[in-house]
Write a protein that holds these residues in place. Structure first.
Motif, mmCIF file in Angstrom:
data_model
loop_
_atom_site.group_PDB
_atom_site.id
_atom_site.type_symbol
_atom_site.label_atom_id
_atom_site.label_comp_id
_atom_site.label_asym_id
_atom_site.label_seq_id
_atom_site.Cartn_x
_atom_site.Cartn_y
_atom_site.Cartn_z
ATOM 1 N N ALA A 84 6.957 10.760 0.095
ATOM 2 C CA ALA A 84 5.983 11.020 1.819
ATOM 3 C C ALA A 84 7.838 11.369 3.084
ATOM 4 N N MET A 85 8.831 10.540 1.742
ATOM 5 C CA MET A 85 10.549 11.313 3.448
ATOM 6 C C MET A 85 10.575 12.744 2.458
ATOM 7 N N GLN A 86 9.900 13.446 1.369
ATOM 8 C CA GLN A 86 10.387 14.288 0.966
ATOM 9 C C GLN A 86 9.537 15.661 2.345
ATOM 10 N N ARG A 87 8.834 15.077 1.618
ATOM 11 C CA ARG A 87 7.236 16.537 2.651
ATOM 12 C C ARG A 87 7.691 16.043 4.071
ATOM 13 N N ALA A 88 8.164 15.061 4.498
ATOM 14 C CA ALA A 88 8.774 14.696 5.593
ATOM 15 C C ALA A 88 10.183 15.685 6.372
ATOM 16 N N GLY A 89 10.757 15.740 5.406
ATOM 17 C CA GLY A 89 12.129 16.815 5.499
ATOM 18 C C GLY A 89 13.089 15.921 5.989
ATOM 19 N N ASP A 97 5.739 6.939 -4.131
ATOM 20 C CA ASP A 97 5.422 7.360 -2.903
ATOM 21 C C ASP A 97 6.236 7.450 -1.647
ATOM 22 N N VAL A 98 6.760 6.497 -1.316
ATOM 23 C CA VAL A 98 7.848 6.725 -0.300
ATOM 24 C C VAL A 98 8.770 7.123 0.069
ATOM 25 N N ARG A 99 9.015 7.898 -2.041
ATOM 26 C CA ARG A 99 10.135 8.838 -2.274
ATOM 27 C C ARG A 99 9.363 10.858 -1.201
ATOM 28 N N GLN A 129 21.003 6.902 11.999
ATOM 29 C CA GLN A 129 21.101 6.565 10.512
ATOM 30 C C GLN A 129 19.513 6.044 10.265
ATOM 31 N N TYR A 130 18.712 6.488 9.708
ATOM 32 C CA TYR A 130 17.138 6.738 9.633
ATOM 33 C C TYR A 130 17.212 5.733 8.156
ATOM 34 N N VAL A 131 16.234 4.343 7.435
ATOM 35 C CA VAL A 131 16.607 3.068 6.945
ATOM 36 C C VAL A 131 14.532 3.300 6.973
ATOM 37 N N VAL A 132 14.159 3.351 5.803
ATOM 38 C CA VAL A 132 12.850 2.792 4.972
ATOM 39 C C VAL A 132 12.772 1.276 4.631
ATOM 40 N N VAL A 133 11.897 0.450 5.111
ATOM 41 C CA VAL A 133 12.092 -0.954 4.689
ATOM 42 C C VAL A 133 10.704 -1.371 4.520
ATOM 43 N N LEU A 134 10.695 -1.914 3.247
ATOM 44 C CA LEU A 134 9.217 -2.354 2.621
ATOM 45 C C LEU A 134 9.141 -3.980 3.360
ATOM 46 N N THR A 135 8.357 -3.880 3.439
ATOM 47 C CA THR A 135 8.094 -5.127 4.358
ATOM 48 C C THR A 135 6.229 -6.004 2.957
ATOM 49 N N LYS A 136 6.223 -6.853 3.546
ATOM 50 C CA LYS A 136 5.745 -8.094 2.798
ATOM 51 C C LYS A 136 5.558 -7.615 1.434
ATOM 52 N N ALA A 137 7.120 -7.678 0.783
ATOM 53 C CA ALA A 137 6.675 -7.911 -1.030
ATOM 54 C C ALA A 137 6.170 -9.365 -1.062
ATOM 55 N N ASP A 138 6.611 -9.564 -1.015
ATOM 56 C CA ASP A 138 5.958 -11.370 -0.985
ATOM 57 C C ASP A 138 4.850 -11.517 -1.577
ATOM 58 N N HIS A 178 0.418 -1.498 -0.063
ATOM 59 C CA HIS A 178 0.104 0.338 -0.264
ATOM 60 C C HIS A 178 1.006 1.231 0.013
ATOM 61 N N GLY A 179 2.372 1.353 0.664
ATOM 62 C CA GLY A 179 3.508 1.957 0.330
ATOM 63 C C GLY A 179 2.222 3.030 1.321
ATOM 64 N N PRO A 180 3.704 4.153 2.093
ATOM 65 C CA PRO A 180 3.568 5.336 3.220
ATOM 66 C C PRO A 180 1.360 5.629 3.193
ATOM 67 N N VAL A 181 0.723 5.498 4.235
ATOM 68 C CA VAL A 181 -0.287 5.732 4.847
ATOM 69 C C VAL A 181 0.137 7.184 5.726
ATOM 70 N N ALA A 182 -1.373 7.900 6.099
ATOM 71 C CA ALA A 182 -1.319 8.834 7.093
ATOM 72 C C ALA A 182 -0.292 8.441 8.073
ATOM 73 N N GLU A 183 -0.087 7.072 8.982
ATOM 74 C CA GLU A 183 0.519 7.211 9.948
ATOM 75 C C GLU A 183 2.106 7.173 9.973
ATOM 76 N N ASP A 184 2.447 6.350 8.895
ATOM 77 C CA ASP A 184 3.805 6.379 8.339
ATOM 78 C C ASP A 184 4.305 7.537 8.255
#
Length: 562
Positions: A557-562, A553-555, A524-533, A500-506
């Motif tokens: 969301a990270m840009q909007r969060a700063g 969508d992940v990129r 370090q801050y790292v985004v991990v995408l789960t349940k890809a299988d 689903h990508g990042p939602v509001a809570e993410d």
């Protein structure tokens, strides 16, 4: 009345006994005998003329038949089905155990080796045969011929290739004198026509023989990196230049492998850094990692882990003075030698296989124990080691990822119900061996944690967890203080559902992390995408991959969060 002859009597008794055994009919004896032919057969009378024989007569008749060998054979009883199966298995086992003896090879009368007048193909075969049968005498003759009796123009310039093969064969037999003679002449007369594959083969042979300095010299002199790969280039490299890059990488990998096998941690780490420097060039030149450049990362991880295990044992057995010497000697080394291999792997094109990951997990996570579940900042364990944490919304797979990383099935509790994790679960990785007894029973256990020990933290989920609003606010305040004030925090893994990508809570978590970590350069801050299988949209074409829309969508969301 005429008495029956002995032959007629014997024939009659045999016939009667056969009827008794096979047919179950009552035996009878006729009152009179009449000879009907010359063969001694009898003509049996009707049933009313016969009478049952006496037991004495039957026993006497059977005994006489047994003596004369005329008794009818008994019908053999057929074995039962289990017995037949058992006999069949035994027969197959005997047949399988019988080794087929091959006929001895024909004796071939070996002629004495005479290189003079031989063709190139015959010389190649002679070197290969001497290498195969470990014939030092043949190698001596070949080396003498190629070094002293021919010049650089022999074989249209292929003398250097022949010398390379002689050197490799000599090193496999520990004949360093022959190998050095061949390599010296090869370097002197054929310095401008080195084949990269032959140079890499010589490096591997020198490594196996333990001559690491000479191997490094061959890499410097014969496998120098082409200028096209310097300064970020390599996309326009020719096939010959790519071949030099590939063989240089494989040669350095061999040196690092044998450094770890010989417990030279400093040399192994230094060589792995040289290999890591080649990774970007391999990426730019688009070398095929499956066909052209087989790095065999599993073997590198294995030998690095074995070298690190021996190093830890040496430190544990050493006294105070030896420990200080070892500490000064190993300055600049990673806490675990496997990390040098892992850092090198990140510079090369990814080979995400289960075998590589399992090897890494077993090497980096040797022991893991649950320590405590903290509900406030004051209840956190002492910050005496590095710490990594997993955050994300509820039911995104944090506990499952912890179990996978540690290669344990039920270390962290997993559930389909959101919000099961409601505390900061601390797991001690690579602590002292009997930490569990100390935690559970309060015993004082001797020993110390390993140098690569760290805490792995499973945080509560956010979002649609079934908890009161006040509890959610308390979790948010706790997380903000934890990210800002925990001194040993090193990495924050933010888990996002790849379907689903990042939602509001993410996005709320991203903004909180950006705000609290902006002044911390050591985290370090790292985004991990789960349940890809479980991504049904792309599972049919490419299982385990993430759609381009989710990545965008992940990129964003990270840009909007700063």
């Amino acid at each position: 009345m005429k008495r029956p002859s002995e032959s007629n009597k014997t024939s009659f008794v045999a016939t009667a006994t056969l009827l008794l055994v096979l047919g179950g009919a009552r035996a009878f004896v006729p009152s009179t005998f009449r000879r009907t032919s010359d063969v001694g057969s009898v003509n049996l009378p009707s049933f009313r003329d016969v009478r049952p024989p006496s037991p004495l007569f039957m026993s006497t008749a059977l005994y006489q038949m047994k003596v004369n060998g005329t008794a009818a054979p008994k019908a053999s009883k057929r074995p039962s089905r289990p017995d037949r199966k058992r006999m069949e298995r035994a027969r197959k086992h005997r047949k399988k155990g019988e080794k087929k003896q091959k006929p001895p090879p024909p004796k071939v009368e070996m002629k004495p080796l005479c290189p003079e007048g031989s063709t190139l193909d015959e010389l190649y075969k002679a070197i290969k045969h001497a290498h195969k049968i470990h014939s030092e005498e043949d190698l001596e003759i070949l080396t003498e011929f190629l070094v002293h009796k021919v010049d650089a123009t022999f074989g249209y310039g292929y003398r250097g290739s022949l010398l390379s093969r002689v050197a490799v064969a000599s090193l496999s037999m520990n004949r360093l004198d022959l190998a050095e003679a061949a390599l010296d002449v090869r370097t002197r007369d054929h310095s401008g026509a080195f084949d990269p594959r032959e140079s890499a083969a010589i490096v591997r042979a020198l490594d196996r023989a333990g001559h690491m300095d000479r191997a490094e010299a061959v890499v410097r002199e014969e496998l120098a990196l082409p200028a096209v790969f310097e300064g970020g280039g390599g996309a326009e490299a020719t096939e010959e230049e790519k071949q030099v890059l590939v063989q240089r990488t494989l040669a350095l990998r061999s040196i690092a492998l044998w450094d770890f096998l010989s417990d030279d941690a400093q040399g192994g780490v230094a060589t792995m850094e040289k290999v890591a420097a080649l990774g970007p060039a391999v990426r730019r030149s688009k070398v095929d990692m499956q066909e052209d450049l087989k790095m065999n990362w599993e073997r590198l991880v294995e030998v690095a882990a074995q070298c690190d295990a021996r190093r830890r044992k040496t430190h544990a057995d050493a006294g105070d003075d030896d420990a200080a010497k070892n500490k000064n000697k190993e300055e600049g080394l990673p806490c675990n030698l496997v990390y040098s291999v892992l850092n090198t792997m990140t510079t090369f094109p990814s080979e995400n296989t289960n075998a590589i990951y399992e090897q890494l997990a077993n090497a980096l996570v040797r022991r893991v124990e649950f320590v405590t579940g903290a509900v406030s900042f004051d209840n956190l364990p002492k910050p005496d080691r590095g710490e990594v944490t997993f955050i994300g919304r509820s039911n995104v797979g944090k506990s499952s990822l912890v179990n996978m990383i540690t290669n344990r099935k039920s270390l962290a509790y997993t559930s389909k119900t959101p919000g099961k994790t409601q505390q900061y679960n601390y797991f001690a990785v690579n602590d002292k061996p009997e930490l569990a007894r100390e935690i559970r029973f309060g015993d004082t256990v001797p020993g110390a944690k390993d140098p690569d020990a760290f805490y792995l933290v499973d945080l509560p989920g956010f979002g649609f967890a079934k908890v009161p609003q006040a509890q959610r606010l308390a979790w948010s305040d706790f997380l903000a203080r934890y990210l800002r004030d925990r001194p040993n925090l090193r990495t924050v893994f933010h888990l996002v559902d790849a379907r689903h990508g990042p939602v509001a809570e993410d996005e709320n978590i991203m903004r909180l992390a950006a705000q609290e970590l902006k002044t911390r350069k050591d985290v370090q801050y790292v985004v991990v995408l789960t349940k890809a299988d479980k991504n049904v949209k792309v599972a049919q074409t490419d299982e385990g991959r993430v759609s381009k829309k989710v990545m965008e969508d992940v990129r964003g969301a990270m840009q909007r969060a700063g």
